[in-house]
Design a protein around this motif. Structure first.
Motif, mmCIF file in Angstrom:
data_model
loop_
_atom_site.group_PDB
_atom_site.id
_atom_site.type_symbol
_atom_site.label_atom_id
_atom_site.label_comp_id
_atom_site.label_asym_id
_atom_site.label_seq_id
_atom_site.Cartn_x
_atom_site.Cartn_y
_atom_site.Cartn_z
ATOM 1 N N LEU A 106 101.469 53.268 -29.204
ATOM 2 C CA LEU A 106 100.303 52.417 -28.971
ATOM 3 C C LEU A 106 99.579 52.818 -27.684
ATOM 4 O O LEU A 106 98.352 52.847 -27.627
ATOM 5 C CB LEU A 106 100.727 50.952 -28.906
ATOM 6 C CG LEU A 106 101.238 50.341 -30.216
ATOM 7 C CD1 LEU A 106 101.708 48.910 -29.981
ATOM 8 C CD2 LEU A 106 100.163 50.381 -31.297
ATOM 9 N N THR A 107 100.358 53.127 -26.651
ATOM 10 C CA THR A 107 99.756 53.588 -25.395
ATOM 11 C C THR A 107 99.026 54.901 -25.603
ATOM 12 O O THR A 107 97.900 55.099 -25.110
ATOM 13 C CB THR A 107 100.840 53.756 -24.322
ATOM 14 O OG1 THR A 107 101.503 52.505 -24.107
ATOM 15 C CG2 THR A 107 100.236 54.232 -23.004
ATOM 16 N N GLY A 108 99.662 55.826 -26.359
ATOM 17 C CA GLY A 108 99.015 57.100 -26.653
ATOM 18 C C GLY A 108 97.737 56.920 -27.446
ATOM 19 O O GLY A 108 96.758 57.652 -27.252
ATOM 20 N N LEU A 109 97.727 55.932 -28.351
ATOM 21 C CA LEU A 109 96.526 55.650 -29.135
ATOM 22 C C LEU A 109 95.387 55.200 -28.233
ATOM 23 O O LEU A 109 94.250 55.662 -28.376
ATOM 24 C CB LEU A 109 96.831 54.586 -30.183
ATOM 25 C CG LEU A 109 95.642 54.042 -30.973
ATOM 26 C CD1 LEU A 109 94.922 55.159 -31.718
ATOM 27 C CD2 LEU A 109 96.098 52.940 -31.934
ATOM 28 N N VAL A 110 95.665 54.296 -27.309
ATOM 29 C CA VAL A 110 94.633 53.822 -26.381
ATOM 30 C C VAL A 110 94.064 54.991 -25.576
ATOM 31 O O VAL A 110 92.841 55.120 -25.398
ATOM 32 C CB VAL A 110 95.217 52.755 -25.444
ATOM 33 C CG1 VAL A 110 94.228 52.423 -24.324
ATOM 34 C CG2 VAL A 110 95.565 51.494 -26.218
ATOM 35 N N GLU A 111 94.948 55.889 -25.109
ATOM 36 C CA GLU A 111 94.483 57.015 -24.303
ATOM 37 C C GLU A 111 93.738 58.041 -25.152
ATOM 38 O O GLU A 111 92.782 58.668 -24.684
ATOM 39 C CB GLU A 111 95.674 57.654 -23.595
ATOM 40 C CG GLU A 111 96.321 56.727 -22.564
ATOM 41 C CD GLU A 111 97.478 57.382 -21.845
ATOM 42 O OE1 GLU A 111 97.879 58.497 -22.240
ATOM 43 O OE2 GLU A 111 97.979 56.774 -20.877
ATOM 44 N N ALA A 112 94.165 58.221 -26.405
ATOM 45 C CA ALA A 112 93.462 59.139 -27.290
ATOM 46 C C ALA A 112 92.057 58.636 -27.590
ATOM 47 O O ALA A 112 91.080 59.402 -27.580
ATOM 48 C CB ALA A 112 94.250 59.317 -28.591
ATOM 49 N N VAL A 113 91.938 57.340 -27.855
ATOM 50 C CA VAL A 113 90.624 56.754 -28.092
ATOM 51 C C VAL A 113 89.733 56.921 -26.867
ATOM 52 O O VAL A 113 88.534 57.202 -26.980
ATOM 53 C CB VAL A 113 90.769 55.271 -28.478
ATOM 54 C CG1 VAL A 113 89.431 54.547 -28.365
ATOM 55 C CG2 VAL A 113 91.319 55.141 -29.898
ATOM 56 N N ALA A 114 90.318 56.785 -25.681
ATOM 57 C CA ALA A 114 89.544 56.957 -24.449
ATOM 58 C C ALA A 114 88.967 58.367 -24.347
ATOM 59 O O ALA A 114 87.871 58.560 -23.789
ATOM 60 C CB ALA A 114 90.414 56.655 -23.233
ATOM 61 N N ASN A 115 89.697 59.363 -24.876
ATOM 62 C CA ASN A 115 89.155 60.727 -24.875
ATOM 63 C C ASN A 115 87.809 60.780 -25.585
ATOM 64 O O ASN A 115 86.883 61.465 -25.138
ATOM 65 C CB ASN A 115 90.133 61.684 -25.579
ATOM 66 C CG ASN A 115 91.270 62.127 -24.679
ATOM 67 O OD1 ASN A 115 91.194 62.032 -23.458
ATOM 68 N ND2 ASN A 115 92.337 62.624 -25.288
ATOM 69 N N TYR A 116 87.697 60.066 -26.700
ATOM 70 C CA TYR A 116 86.449 60.067 -27.467
ATOM 71 C C TYR A 116 85.392 59.180 -26.816
ATOM 72 O O TYR A 116 84.201 59.521 -26.805
ATOM 73 C CB TYR A 116 86.711 59.607 -28.903
ATOM 74 C CG TYR A 116 87.481 60.624 -29.706
ATOM 75 C CD1 TYR A 116 86.817 61.623 -30.411
ATOM 76 C CD2 TYR A 116 88.865 60.598 -29.746
ATOM 77 C CE1 TYR A 116 87.524 62.572 -31.141
ATOM 78 C CE2 TYR A 116 89.578 61.543 -30.468
ATOM 79 C CZ TYR A 116 88.915 62.532 -31.162
ATOM 80 O OH TYR A 116 89.619 63.469 -31.866
ATOM 81 N N LYS A 117 85.805 58.044 -26.275
ATOM 82 C CA LYS A 117 84.841 57.111 -25.687
ATOM 83 C C LYS A 117 84.246 57.666 -24.395
ATOM 84 O O LYS A 117 83.189 57.207 -23.954
ATOM 85 C CB LYS A 117 85.512 55.759 -25.441
ATOM 86 C CG LYS A 117 85.927 55.063 -26.728
ATOM 87 C CD LYS A 117 86.562 53.707 -26.468
ATOM 88 C CE LYS A 117 85.530 52.631 -26.247
ATOM 89 N NZ LYS A 117 84.769 52.312 -27.460
#
Length: 268
Positions: A106-117
């Protein structure tokens, strides 16, 4: 996990490198067979029926396609996309994870999404915002990608994802159970990579996976979804040169390279 995590994300049933209704000439057939062997296909996967060469039982390979498999030098393009992409009408994307998903993922998902945002692109992904609170953002119409943990993935892959279809992103990203124990930046890299496939990015080294994975040179071909060069991205591919390379290098920061950013900004 020794030195790399394999992130195989093409999920087609056959590699359609090129079909021909006409039997090939004997010389063409022999060259095609020779090229396939040089490209690393074992003899057990190659079959000739009525002058047509097949690999994997049902994928016909033309002479030109077999020649392209060997074209793995510096003139190969860096970034590729599938034929289908995400339409502007579906730019708000919710990535939905089950409540039982490990915290590290879940933490990795938040950080991965931040890459796109962090990029000036029209896609607006959200990490699982509305699982338990129906009034949470986003309030605009959105499409969903389900992130699931799957104990058995094809070919021993660490992750798989589906490609865009009908203007929507791929609907599913599956991670193997061992992903939760990987380093945090590796998890971020892996999920960012799979989101990339879900919105239409191919492996940057699809024409020669040995560039990032080592071993025998293998060409994924069009995989039934296309491999279209993205304008403005550099030529050549190198280990660690793109987050969309097939395999993840040890010590990754999980961040986009300059060519990844160019590709995303060009597409979206």
């Amino acid at each position: 996990m020794a030195t790399r995590v394999t992130a195989l994300a093409w999920v087609c049933s056959a590699w359609m490198f090129g079909c021909s209704a006409e039997p090939a000439r004997v010389d063409d057939t022999q060259e095609t067979l020779s090229n396939l062997r040089e490209a690393g296909f074992p003899a057990s996967e190659i079959l000739v029926v009525d002058g047509v060469v097949y690999v994997g039982g049902d994928a016909a390979v033309s002479l030109q396609a077999s020649r392209e498999m060997l074209a793995v030098g510096g003139d190969s393009q860096e970034q590729y996309r599938t034929t289908n992409l995400v339409s502007a009408a579906n730019s708000t994307i919710v990535i939905r994870a089950a409540p039982s998903t490990p915290l590290t993922i879940l933490t990795g998902l938040v950080e991965a999404v931040a890459n796109y945002k962090d990029l000036p692109i029209t896609l607006d992904p959200f990490p699982d915002p509305c699982m338990h609170a129906p009034d949470c953002p986003p309030t605009t119409p959105f499409v969903v990608i389900d992130l699931v943990i799957n104990p058995v993935l094809p070919g021993g892959a660490s992750a798989t994802s589906s490609f865009p279809s009908g203007g929507k992103p791929g609907s599913r990203i599956a991670l193997g159970p061992g992903v939760a124990q990987l380093p945090a930046n590796t998890i971020k890299h892996l999920i960012t990579h799979e989101i990339g496939h879900a919105i239409g990015l191919r492996h940057s080294d699809f024409f020669n996976r040995a560039i990032s994975c080592g071993g025998t040179a293998t060409n994924e071909g069009t995989a039934g979804v296309g491999a279209i060069h993205i304008a403005g991205t550099p030529t050549g591919a190198s280990a660690g040169g793109s987050l969309m390379n097939t395999c993840i290098p040890t010590g990754t920061a999980g961040e986009f390279s300059a060519s990844d950013i160019t590709a995303l900004e060009t597409l979206y």
